[in-house]
Write a protein that holds these residues in place. Structure first.
Motif, mmCIF file in Angstrom:
data_model
loop_
_atom_site.group_PDB
_atom_site.id
_atom_site.type_symbol
_atom_site.label_atom_id
_atom_site.label_comp_id
_atom_site.label_asym_id
_atom_site.label_seq_id
_atom_site.Cartn_x
_atom_site.Cartn_y
_atom_site.Cartn_z
ATOM 1 N N MET A 32 -50.711 2.663 -7.325
ATOM 2 C CA MET A 32 -51.568 1.940 -6.393
ATOM 3 C C MET A 32 -51.922 2.836 -5.204
ATOM 4 S SD MET A 32 -53.265 -0.621 -5.323
ATOM 5 C CE MET A 32 -52.793 -1.936 -6.462
ATOM 6 N N HIS A 33 -53.211 2.830 -4.849
ATOM 7 C CA HIS A 33 -53.684 3.563 -3.677
ATOM 8 C C HIS A 33 -54.314 2.569 -2.704
ATOM 9 C CE1 HIS A 33 -53.357 7.574 -5.584
ATOM 10 N NE2 HIS A 33 -53.726 6.928 -6.698
ATOM 11 N N ALA A 34 -53.914 2.626 -1.455
ATOM 12 C CA ALA A 34 -54.575 1.883 -0.383
ATOM 13 C C ALA A 34 -55.543 2.844 0.297
ATOM 14 C CB ALA A 34 -53.559 1.355 0.607
ATOM 15 N N VAL A 35 -56.815 2.482 0.344
ATOM 16 C CA VAL A 35 -57.857 3.373 0.875
ATOM 17 C C VAL A 35 -58.590 2.646 1.991
ATOM 18 C CG1 VAL A 35 -59.896 4.737 0.306
ATOM 19 C CG2 VAL A 35 -58.093 4.432 -1.410
ATOM 20 N N ALA A 36 -58.908 3.369 3.043
ATOM 21 C CA ALA A 36 -59.608 2.762 4.181
ATOM 22 C C ALA A 36 -60.388 3.837 4.923
ATOM 23 C CB ALA A 36 -58.609 2.061 5.106
ATOM 24 N N SER A 37 -61.001 3.459 6.012
ATOM 25 C CA SER A 37 -61.747 4.428 6.818
ATOM 26 C C SER A 37 -60.779 5.404 7.480
ATOM 27 C CB SER A 37 -62.567 3.709 7.885
ATOM 28 O OG SER A 37 -61.708 3.040 8.787
ATOM 29 N N ARG A 38 -61.349 6.488 7.993
ATOM 30 C CA ARG A 38 -60.519 7.547 8.576
ATOM 31 C C ARG A 38 -59.642 7.038 9.705
ATOM 32 N NH1 ARG A 38 -63.471 13.064 9.037
ATOM 33 N NH2 ARG A 38 -63.107 12.779 6.799
ATOM 34 N N LYS A 39 -60.143 6.059 10.478
ATOM 35 C CA LYS A 39 -59.358 5.554 11.609
ATOM 36 C C LYS A 39 -58.106 4.804 11.160
ATOM 37 C CE LYS A 39 -61.934 1.220 12.111
ATOM 38 N NZ LYS A 39 -62.780 0.391 13.004
ATOM 39 N N VAL A 43 -52.056 4.136 8.132
ATOM 40 C CA VAL A 43 -51.598 2.768 8.377
ATOM 41 C C VAL A 43 -50.880 2.260 7.131
ATOM 42 C CG1 VAL A 43 -52.332 0.393 8.804
ATOM 43 C CG2 VAL A 43 -53.416 2.278 10.038
ATOM 44 N N GLU A 44 -49.756 1.608 7.318
ATOM 45 C CA GLU A 44 -48.965 1.128 6.180
ATOM 46 C C GLU A 44 -49.352 -0.303 5.820
ATOM 47 O OE1 GLU A 44 -44.836 1.656 7.136
ATOM 48 O OE2 GLU A 44 -44.860 3.754 6.474
ATOM 49 N N VAL A 45 -49.456 -0.559 4.519
ATOM 50 C CA VAL A 45 -49.695 -1.910 4.018
ATOM 51 C C VAL A 45 -48.649 -2.213 2.955
ATOM 52 C CG1 VAL A 45 -52.174 -1.890 4.498
ATOM 53 C CG2 VAL A 45 -51.351 -1.067 2.288
ATOM 54 N N SER A 46 -48.389 -3.490 2.745
ATOM 55 C CA SER A 46 -47.368 -3.906 1.783
ATOM 56 C C SER A 46 -47.897 -3.837 0.364
ATOM 57 C CB SER A 46 -46.907 -5.335 2.089
ATOM 58 O OG SER A 46 -46.287 -5.393 3.348
ATOM 59 N N TRP A 47 -47.083 -3.304 -0.519
ATOM 60 C CA TRP A 47 -47.373 -3.310 -1.957
ATOM 61 C C TRP A 47 -46.065 -3.613 -2.678
ATOM 62 C CZ3 TRP A 47 -49.927 -4.432 -5.863
ATOM 63 C CH2 TRP A 47 -49.672 -3.900 -7.135
ATOM 64 N N GLY A 48 -45.974 -4.851 -3.179
ATOM 65 C CA GLY A 48 -44.726 -5.276 -3.803
ATOM 66 C C GLY A 48 -43.603 -5.313 -2.779
ATOM 67 N N ASP A 49 -42.493 -4.683 -3.119
ATOM 68 C CA ASP A 49 -41.341 -4.671 -2.211
ATOM 69 C C ASP A 49 -41.282 -3.398 -1.372
ATOM 70 O OD1 ASP A 49 -40.733 -2.891 -4.204
ATOM 71 O OD2 ASP A 49 -38.837 -3.831 -4.797
ATOM 72 N N THR A 51 -43.898 -0.330 1.052
ATOM 73 C CA THR A 51 -45.143 -0.108 1.786
ATOM 74 C C THR A 51 -45.769 1.203 1.319
ATOM 75 O OG1 THR A 51 -44.001 1.016 3.588
ATOM 76 C CG2 THR A 51 -44.361 -1.362 3.825
ATOM 77 N N ILE A 52 -47.084 1.251 1.387
ATOM 78 C CA ILE A 52 -47.813 2.483 1.069
ATOM 79 C C ILE A 52 -48.745 2.798 2.227
ATOM 80 C CG2 ILE A 52 -47.653 2.280 -1.441
ATOM 81 C CD1 ILE A 52 -50.411 1.028 -1.481
ATOM 82 N N LYS A 53 -49.062 4.057 2.402
ATOM 83 C CA LYS A 53 -49.906 4.485 3.504
ATOM 84 C C LYS A 53 -51.362 4.580 3.060
ATOM 85 C CE LYS A 53 -46.440 6.998 6.165
ATOM 86 N NZ LYS A 53 -46.065 8.294 6.797
#
Length: 348
Positions: A32-39, A43-49, A51-53
């Motif tokens: 799983m990849h969390a992707v967002a804007s450069r700003k 930032v960490e988001v929850s994935w299952g048990d 967190t991923i950046k």
């Protein structure tokens, strides 16, 4: 074993719900990849048990994933979705950017699953508007039973439909009014706390808003172009959950009891309809749930073959993230996407 998945817009309300629902429904994810804007990079988001950046969309290599769930707004989708599709993965886009593109299927899995066959034309699938999704789930079985000729819809849309900023504005205005603070609107055109606003989107030349136009255009593409539909969209001071008052005219008589029976057998629908306390659904009841709820089914004696009903659903779930994940499941079931391992999931 599973798919390599990227959620673009992972820090937003819908992006976070996409991550939650992929986990809840046990969609087979290898990476799983969390992707967002450069700003939002880092930032960490929850994935299952765990967190991923978040990774920077400008630097991310989309050729390394099989599936992209896009929830970063129309401008970002117009900029990125076609590029991502050409890189290989299929994009499920939650914005309005490609909904009316004839080469992009617009899908509610309970309503028009066969449209998935068009997915590889541009490697983009459009997720419909949140209010359209719940309307389609309820209308489809009734339309199959007794063709809908005309629908009059008034929506009562929660502030989460405008993102985290909308939820913050309702919260801050409510506190300000109780504390004699500054309750002037910043995001919405008028005060939303203790008020309703009969305006969402932007005005068109005909006096309707683009939010209202979305509903009839998307209904025609998804269900039936012959249904006459008029809409009034209203923003209400509710955090999560969209409601709709719907008046229908059919081509033959259909009783409330027949309608209840049809809807109880329909996928994705829950009928809560008794003339007593707790015999109807509200947005608070629907928040966090997957179903589209239907209540207050009754005959309209003022028109021929008329019924009125009340439809409620969690706009962040079935109205957005859940529908996107169900589309991903449909891609997997039909074999349009396949993980490198050859493993196939079973829909929950």
């Amino acid at each position: 074993m599973g798919y390599r998945v990227a959620v673009v817009g992972a820090t937003g309300n819908v992006g976070r719900e996409m991550l939650n629902i992929l986990e809840e429904l046990d969609f087979p994810v290898e990476k799983m990849h969390a992707v967002a804007s450069r700003k939002s990079k880092g930032v960490e988001v929850s994935w299952g048990d765990k967190t991923i950046k978040c990774e920077d969309i400008e630097l991310f290599d989309f050729s390394t994933v099989d599936l992209v769930l896009m929830s970063a707004g129309s401008d970002a989708s117009r900029l990125w979705s076609e590029k991502i599709g050409k890189a290989g993965p299929i994009v499920i886009d939650n914005s309005s950017a490609f909904r009316m593109d004839p080469d992009v299927p617009l899908i509610v899995p309970e309503v028009n699953p066969d449209a998935i066959k068009l997915a590889t034309k541009k490697n983009i699938i459009a997720n419909p508007n949140c209010s359209t999704i719940q309307l389609m789930v309820a209308l489809k079985p009734l339309h199959d039973a007794a063709t809908v000729r005309r629908a009059v819809v008034s929506t009562y849309q929660s502030v989460s439909g405008a993102g985290k900023a909308g939820m913050d504005e309702l919260w801050n205005q409510t506190k300000a009014i109780y504390g004699l603070g500054d309750a002037r609107p910043k995001l919405f055109p008028k005060q939303i706390a203790f008020n309703v606003i009969p305006f969402i989107g932007a005005f068109q030349d005909d006096g309707y808003t683009d939010e209202e136009a979305k509903m009839w255009k998307e209904t025609h593409k998804i269900l039936d172009e012959d249904i006459k539909l008029t809409v009034t969209c209203v923003r209400v001071p509710v955090f999560v959950g969209h409601s709709e008052s719907v008046n229908l005219e059919f081509d033959r008589p259909i009783s409330p009891d027949e309608a209840r029976a049809v809807l109880r057998d329909a996928p994705g629908v829950m009928v809560i309809d008794k003339q007593e306390h707790d015999g109807y659904i509200t947005p608070v009841d629907a928040a966090g749930e997957h179903a589209v709820y239907v209540s207050r089914i009754r005959k309209d004696p003022t028109v021929e073959n008329g019924l009125s009903l009340w439809i409620v659903s969690d706009n962040l779930r079935k109205g957005a993230a859940l529908n996107a994940v169900q589309i991903a499941q449909l891609l997997d079931e039909t074999g349009i996407i396949k993980p490198a391992s050859g493993y196939r999931s079973i829909t929950v």
